[in-house]
Design a protein around this motif. Structure first.
Motif, PDB file in Angstrom:
ATOM      1  N   ILE A 197       0.816  -1.212   0.000  1.00  0.00           N
ATOM      2  CA  ILE A 197       0.000   0.000   0.000  1.00  0.00           C
ATOM      3  C   ILE A 197       0.851   1.265   0.000  1.00  0.00           C
ATOM      4  CG2 ILE A 197      -0.438   0.100   2.521  1.00  0.00           C
ATOM      5  CD1 ILE A 197      -3.222   0.668   0.050  1.00  0.00           C
ATOM      6  N   ARG A 198       1.947   1.225   0.767  1.00  0.00           N
ATOM      7  CA  ARG A 198       2.888   2.338   0.754  1.00  0.00           C
ATOM      8  C   ARG A 198       4.299   1.780   0.611  1.00  0.00           C
ATOM      9  NH1 ARG A 198      -1.280   3.530   3.821  1.00  0.00           N
ATOM     10  NH2 ARG A 198      -0.465   2.235   5.477  1.00  0.00           N
TER      11      ARG A 198
ATOM     12  N   TYR B  88      -3.947   7.407  -6.611  1.00  0.00           N
ATOM     13  CA  TYR B  88      -2.718   7.149  -5.852  1.00  0.00           C
ATOM     14  C   TYR B  88      -2.558   5.686  -5.464  1.00  0.00           C
ATOM     15  CZ  TYR B  88      -6.469   7.290  -2.507  1.00  0.00           C
ATOM     16  OH  TYR B  88      -7.663   7.059  -1.896  1.00  0.00           O
TER      17      TYR B  88
ATOM     18  N   GLN C 188     -10.030  10.729   2.710  1.00  0.00           N
ATOM     19  CA  GLN C 188      -8.762  10.938   1.977  1.00  0.00           C
ATOM     20  C   GLN C 188      -8.377  12.410   1.855  1.00  0.00           C
ATOM     21  OE1 GLN C 188      -7.410   8.244   2.023  1.00  0.00           O
ATOM     22  NE2 GLN C 188      -8.744   6.583   1.358  1.00  0.00           N
TER      23      GLN C 188
ATOM     24  N   ASP D 245      -9.676   7.651   7.077  1.00  0.00           N
ATOM     25  CA  ASP D 245      -8.286   7.715   6.611  1.00  0.00           C
ATOM     26  C   ASP D 245      -8.122   9.022   5.842  1.00  0.00           C
ATOM     27  OD1 ASP D 245      -8.064   5.040   7.388  1.00  0.00           O
ATOM     28  OD2 ASP D 245      -8.096   4.256   5.333  1.00  0.00           O
TER      29      ASP D 245
ATOM     30  N   ILE E 109      -5.060  11.319   3.518  1.00  0.00           N
ATOM     31  CA  ILE E 109      -3.722  11.392   2.930  1.00  0.00           C
ATOM     32  C   ILE E 109      -3.283  12.854   2.929  1.00  0.00           C
ATOM     33  CG2 ILE E 109      -2.367  11.054   0.813  1.00  0.00           C
ATOM     34  CD1 ILE E 109      -4.218   8.704   0.133  1.00  0.00           C
TER      35      ILE E 109
ATOM     36  N   PHE F 123      -1.978   9.390   6.598  1.00  0.00           N
ATOM     37  CA  PHE F 123      -0.889   8.866   5.786  1.00  0.00           C
ATOM     38  C   PHE F 123      -0.241   9.982   4.986  1.00  0.00           C
ATOM     39  CE2 PHE F 123      -4.192   5.601   6.152  1.00  0.00           C
ATOM     40  CZ  PHE F 123      -3.475   4.598   6.781  1.00  0.00           C
ATOM     41  N   LYS F 124       1.094   9.942   4.933  1.00  0.00           N
ATOM     42  CA  LYS F 124       1.777  10.833   4.006  1.00  0.00           C
ATOM     43  C   LYS F 124       1.686  10.174   2.641  1.00  0.00           C
ATOM     44  CE  LYS F 124       5.207  11.935   7.452  1.00  0.00           C
ATOM     45  NZ  LYS F 124       6.610  11.814   7.819  1.00  0.00           N
ATOM     46  N   TYR F 125       1.399  10.957   1.626  1.00  0.00           N
ATOM     47  CA  TYR F 125       1.315  10.408   0.275  1.00  0.00           C
ATOM     48  C   TYR F 125       2.605   9.655  -0.055  1.00  0.00           C
ATOM     49  CZ  TYR F 125       1.623  10.047  -4.756  1.00  0.00           C
ATOM     50  OH  TYR F 125       1.810   9.568  -6.033  1.00  0.00           O
ATOM     51  N   SER F 126       2.443   8.467  -0.588  1.00  0.00           N
ATOM     52  CA  SER F 126       3.589   7.644  -0.963  1.00  0.00           C
ATOM     53  C   SER F 126       3.403   7.228  -2.423  1.00  0.00           C
ATOM     54  CB  SER F 126       3.621   6.426  -0.016  1.00  0.00           C
ATOM     55  OG  SER F 126       4.455   5.420  -0.495  1.00  0.00           O
TER      56      SER F 126
ATOM     57  N   ARG G  19       3.312   5.280  -5.688  1.00  0.00           N
ATOM     58  CA  ARG G  19       3.338   3.869  -6.057  1.00  0.00           C
ATOM     59  C   ARG G  19       3.481   3.761  -7.570  1.00  0.00           C
ATOM     60  NH1 ARG G  19       5.459   2.278  -3.304  1.00  0.00           N
ATOM     61  NH2 ARG G  19       4.870   0.108  -3.037  1.00  0.00           N
TER      62      ARG G  19
END
Ligand code: 5AD
Ligand code: SF4
Length: 442
Positions: A48-49, A160, A268, A306, A308, A337-340, A342
């Motif tokens: 996921i990340r 994302y 999000q 959640d 982002i 969550f910090k954007y990661s 992918r």
């Protein structure tokens, strides 16, 4: 042959591991809960990340360096396996088997091929038609809470997210099969089930078999009502997708006490431009309407989310909209969550102009805000009595048990282990940031 299975990531992976363990046992393997002495080590991976995906290579390295005696056969399954495929053999030559997200149930065969000397066994195929989803009771991760997958995969393609690529298209299990599984859990003393899926409320089975005559305006709300009729004590479901969150879900909660008062509804972002860039398919106002409908439920429903931060192009003003969404929703729990980035997702093609530092600053600001909202919510529960499912011993204090309320808050309380598996009354005495301490009520 001794097999050790290690799981990373979401409940779906936990559930897949349970099914793989069931298949291994049926094929004559022994399952052990530690890596030492294992003939076979399998990692069920998460992508996921970025950080989640890197864990695999760290763990493979540890196995290679630590083992005494012959190197165990190392297998990789789950999301990283599906996405990386052959590349895993090149990156980690000690890995002998790579099995994708729909090949988990075929692992015993794949592993036996490796044990017979085949060097690189790869299976990224789909499920077999009519494949059994059976999990034997002894392989369940808990003897109190059972995970029941109702839908797998994802068709949403948020810009994302890697899940549509790692888990493929949405496929719903038949209601009749779900009914049988819940009955089996109920009859084996399970007090709680979680209906799980990337988007449970997108549930859409091929036929209505098993739900005939059940009221409800969407397949998911009919399924909820059907599962409620099994009489199992508590039913939770996660994750819900905002766009498909039909008001009839709230009506089902009103009608059935055993549908728990907790909804996880990831927003999000709180900004319309970012939501559009993320391809979420709803606006902030649409999302808030869903929240309002849940708040109109006759019982108080705990809502979690959640978010982002630092999506590519997210400005300070856009981030401020996420902050104000949190203020407006007053979530009882929040995962930030910090954007990661992918690889392979549409967002990966956009230059990410939000620096690491900005992401961290936004993460911390949101965390601080959430704490300021959550603390009084948790404090307000002090003195109240909750029905708590005693799920096991607390890891921090061995004389305590730990469990959850119906609104999915963690509660720790002093009680004898003989109460594990029971729903008990606990009066809350202390509020911690993310859990509650209480006293058993006689
Ligand atoms: N970067 C950061 N967070 C992500 N999530 C999913 N994909 C990404 C990504 N690329 C978060 C979403 C989702 C949760 C399970 O993980 O918030 O709801
Ligand atoms: Fe990913 Fe969006 Fe599907 Fe959730 S709904 S799994 S965030 S693509």
């Amino acid at each position: 042959m001794k097999v050790y299975l290690e799981t990373f990531g979401c409940q779906m992976n936990v559930s897949d591991t349970e099914r793989a363990a069931t298949q291994f046992r049926a094929a004559g393997y022994d399952l052990i809960d530690h890596e030492s002495g294992a003939d076979v080590v399998i990692f069920n991976t998460c992508s996921i990340r970025e950080r989640a995906a890197q864990k695999l290579y760290t763990r493979v390295g540890e196995i290679v360096h630590r083992h005494v005696g012959p190197l165990p056969v190392i297998g990789v399954t789950g999301c990283v396996a599906q996405l990386e495929g052959e590349a895993i053999f090149k990156q980690s030559p000690s890995v002998k088997v790579v099995a994708g997200t729909r090949a988990t149930d075929r692992l015993p065969d794949l592993i036996s091929r490796a044990l017979e000397g085949e060097r690189r066994v790869l299976d990224l195929g789909e499920r077999e038609p009519g494949e059994s989803w059976d999990v034997s009771i002894v392989e369940r991760h808990s003897a109190q809470v059972g995970f029941v997958p109702i839908i797998e995969g994802c068709n949403k393609f948020c810009s994302y997210c890697i899940v549509p690529y790692s888990r493929g298209r949405e496929r719903s299990r038949s209601a009749a099969e779900i009914w049988d599984e819940v009955i089996k859990l109920r009859d084996n003393g399970f007090k709680e089930i979680h209906l799980i899926g990337q988007n449970v409320n997108s549930y859409r089975p091929q036929t209505e078999a098993g739900m005939e005559g059940i009221a409800g305006s969407t397949p998911f709300s009919r399924l909820l009502r059907m599962v409620a009729k099994t009489g199992i004590e508590r039913i939770k479901f996660t994750t819900s997708f905002p766009r498909d969150f039909h008001p009839d879900i709230v009506a089902a909660l009103n009608d059935h006490e055993n549908l728990c008062n907790w909804v996880h509804l990831p927003a999000q972002s709180g900004n319309d431009r970012v939501l559009r860039a993320m391809r979420r398919g709803y606006t902030r106002a649409d999302y808030l309407r869903r929240i309002e409908s849940i708040n109109n439920c006759r019982r108080k429903v705990s809502i979690t989310s959640d978010l982002i931060v630092g999506y590519p192009g997210e400005t300070e003003a856009e981030f401020a909209d996420t902050m104000s969404l949190v203020e407006q929703c007053r979530y009882e729990g929040l995962y930030i969550f910090k954007y990661s980035e992918r690889a392979g997702t549409p967002s990966a093609k956009i230059a990410d102009d939000v620096t690491k530092e900005q992401k961290t600053i936004r993460y911390m600001a949101l965390e601080r805000l959430q704490r300021s909202i959550q603390t009084p919510i948790y404090q307000s529960l002090v003195g109240k009595t909750f029905e708590v499912l005693a799920e096991g011993r607390s890891t921090k204090n061995p004389t305590d048990l730990t469990g959850h309320t119906t609104c999915h808050k963690v509660v720790n309380f002093a009680a004898p282990p003989s109460l594990i598996g029971e729903v008990v009354k606990v009066v809350i005495e202390t509020a911690k940031p993310n859990s509650l301490l209480g006293r058993l009520v006689a």
